[in-house]
Design an enzyme around this catalytic site. Structure first.
Site, PDB file in Angstrom:
ATOM      1  N   SER A   1      11.894 -18.045-107.340  1.00  0.00           N
ATOM      2  CA  SER A   1      10.760 -18.883-107.742  1.00  0.00           C
ATOM      3  C   SER A   1      10.290 -18.428-109.116  1.00  0.00           C
ATOM      4  O   SER A   1      10.320 -17.225-109.415  1.00  0.00           O
ATOM      5  CB  SER A   1       9.621 -18.718-106.735  1.00  0.00           C
ATOM      6  N   SER A   2       9.835 -19.380-109.908  1.00  0.00           N
ATOM      7  CA  SER A   2       9.283 -19.013-111.219  1.00  0.00           C
ATOM      8  C   SER A   2       8.075 -18.103-111.047  1.00  0.00           C
ATOM      9  O   SER A   2       7.756 -17.306-111.916  1.00  0.00           O
ATOM     10  CB  SER A   2       8.869 -20.267-111.982  1.00  0.00           C
TER      11      SER A   2
ATOM     12  N   LEU B   1      13.503 -21.386-115.974  1.00  0.00           N
ATOM     13  CA  LEU B   1      14.612 -21.672-115.065  1.00  0.00           C
ATOM     14  C   LEU B   1      15.263 -20.398-114.530  1.00  0.00           C
ATOM     15  O   LEU B   1      15.432 -19.415-115.245  1.00  0.00           O
ATOM     16  CB  LEU B   1      15.661 -22.522-115.795  1.00  0.00           C
ATOM     17  N   HIS B   2      15.639 -20.454-113.250  1.00  0.00           N
ATOM     18  CA  HIS B   2      16.350 -19.353-112.596  1.00  0.00           C
ATOM     19  C   HIS B   2      17.571 -19.951-111.883  1.00  0.00           C
ATOM     20  O   HIS B   2      17.833 -21.170-111.983  1.00  0.00           O
ATOM     21  CB  HIS B   2      15.430 -18.603-111.632  1.00  0.00           C
TER      22      HIS B   2
ATOM     23  N   HIS C   1      17.291 -23.309-110.045  1.00  0.00           N
ATOM     24  CA  HIS C   1      17.340 -24.534-110.862  1.00  0.00           C
ATOM     25  C   HIS C   1      18.773 -24.838-111.306  1.00  0.00           C
ATOM     26  O   HIS C   1      19.191 -25.991-111.357  1.00  0.00           O
ATOM     27  CB  HIS C   1      16.489 -24.377-112.130  1.00  0.00           C
TER      28      HIS C   1
ATOM     29  N   GLY D   1      15.044 -28.937-104.992  1.00  0.00           N
ATOM     30  CA  GLY D   1      15.294 -27.754-104.177  1.00  0.00           C
ATOM     31  C   GLY D   1      14.583 -27.843-102.829  1.00  0.00           C
ATOM     32  O   GLY D   1      13.481 -28.377-102.730  1.00  0.00           O
ATOM     33  N   GLN D   2      15.237 -27.278-101.797  1.00  0.00           N
ATOM     34  CA  GLN D   2      14.631 -27.271-100.459  1.00  0.00           C
ATOM     35  C   GLN D   2      13.550 -26.192-100.322  1.00  0.00           C
ATOM     36  O   GLN D   2      12.872 -26.120 -99.315  1.00  0.00           O
ATOM     37  CB  GLN D   2      15.701 -27.045 -99.390  1.00  0.00           C
TER      38      GLN D   2
END
Ligand code: PAF
Length: 288
Positions: free
Chosen positions: A187-188, A33-34, A37, A149-150
């Site tokens: 992004s992960s 998670l970032h 999220h 998320g968009q």
């Protein structure tokens, strides 16, 4: 925050919350998670009384040569972040819990049209895996609302279409992209980038921004804009997978009189495939 690993425990915890009169908000994730999220979890907390998140790296949405084995799994750190963000319940199932009868015989949910082309073209079967796991998660959690998320613009369109077509009683909320200071969409997969690649990566957003500005300034020659953007990506050291200007409402190719537009890009930086997009309201003049 309660952490459950089985569907039975998940259902019991959500039922208790619902019986207490709580509105259930849901944020499905694949973990690592970032801040993007966390924004989804916080949005769910603003719109619902009881926030459920899931962490499940869904094998069904990865192609045979994709990064399923290497996808970052950081459950302990993720749990801390979710707790701080106000999540009440985390569902972190095993593959066996999600697919007890195996993946090969799993019933598949397919959303035609909107899942084709773009990422659906480059990643065959990807959106079937996404719509199937999201359907299963919705049936397990039975949320009143779910937040996505968009950044995964096409994924959001696929899920909205699926929910509409299958009459799923869940409200879908799209949350804007969270970006690093230099513009790179969080992004992960950014963690795969080397230091040199990370320094180049914001060019993706910069090039989208230049195209958006040209459109807002009245340029409707989309083929020329796309050719120019394509070349700009190559010059910046990115290998374009696709770059497209689409109708932001239905993801169909944009006509020259379409005003609600989205520019979508996927490009490789070394071995890492990055995606990004920019919504453009062509009726608004450029702010610059
Ligand atoms: O966006 C993601 O992280 C995944 O595609 C989702 C929606 C959690 C389904 O596995």
């Amino acid at each position: 925050m309660n952490v459950v690993r089985t569907v039975a425990d998940l259902r019991a915890a959500v039922t208790r919350a619902r019986n207490d009169g709580k509105r259930i908000g849901f944020v499905p994730t694949m973990g690592n998670l970032h801040a993007g999220h966390i924004a989804l979890v916080k949005k769910a907390g603003q719109r619902a009384d009881f926030v459920v998140a899931s962490i499940f790296v869904n094998p069904l949405q990865f192609g045979p040569n994709e990064d399923l084995a290497n996808y970052p799994r950081t459950l302990t750190a993720d749990q801390d972040k979710l707790f701080e963000a106000g999540c009440h319940l985390l569902f972190a199932p095993s593959v066996e819990e999600m697919y007890p009868h195996g993946q090969a015989m799993q019933t598949i949910v397919r959303v035609p049209g909107v899942s084709e082309g773009l990422c659906g073209g480059s990643r065959p079967g990807h959106f079937d895996g996404v719509s199937t796991v999201v359907t299963k998660l919705f049936n397990m959690v039975l949320p009143d609302l779910a937040v996505f998320g968009q950044k995964d613009f096409q994924q959001l369109a696929v899920i909205r279409t699926m929910v509409r077509d299958l009459n799923m009683p869940v409200q879908i909320i799209g949350e804007p992209i969270v970006r690093a200071e230099d513009g790179l969409a969080l992004s992960s997969r950014n963690g795969y980038l080397s230091t040199e690649e990370r320094a180049l990566a914001p060019m993706l957003y910069r090039i989208l921004g230049e195209m958006a500005e040209a459109i807002r300034n009245g340029d409707r020659n989309f083929p020329a804009l796309l050719a120019h953007g394509h070349q700009a990506l190559l010059t910046a050291g990115l290998r374009p997978d696709y770059l497209e200007i689409r109708n932001a409402v239905d993801l169909q190719p944009a006509a020259s009189d379409t005003n609600e537009l989205v520019i979508l890009v996927a490009a490789f930086l070394g071995k890492t495939r990055l995606i990004d997009n920019l919504i453009v309201d062509a009726t608004q003049p450029s702010p610059l």
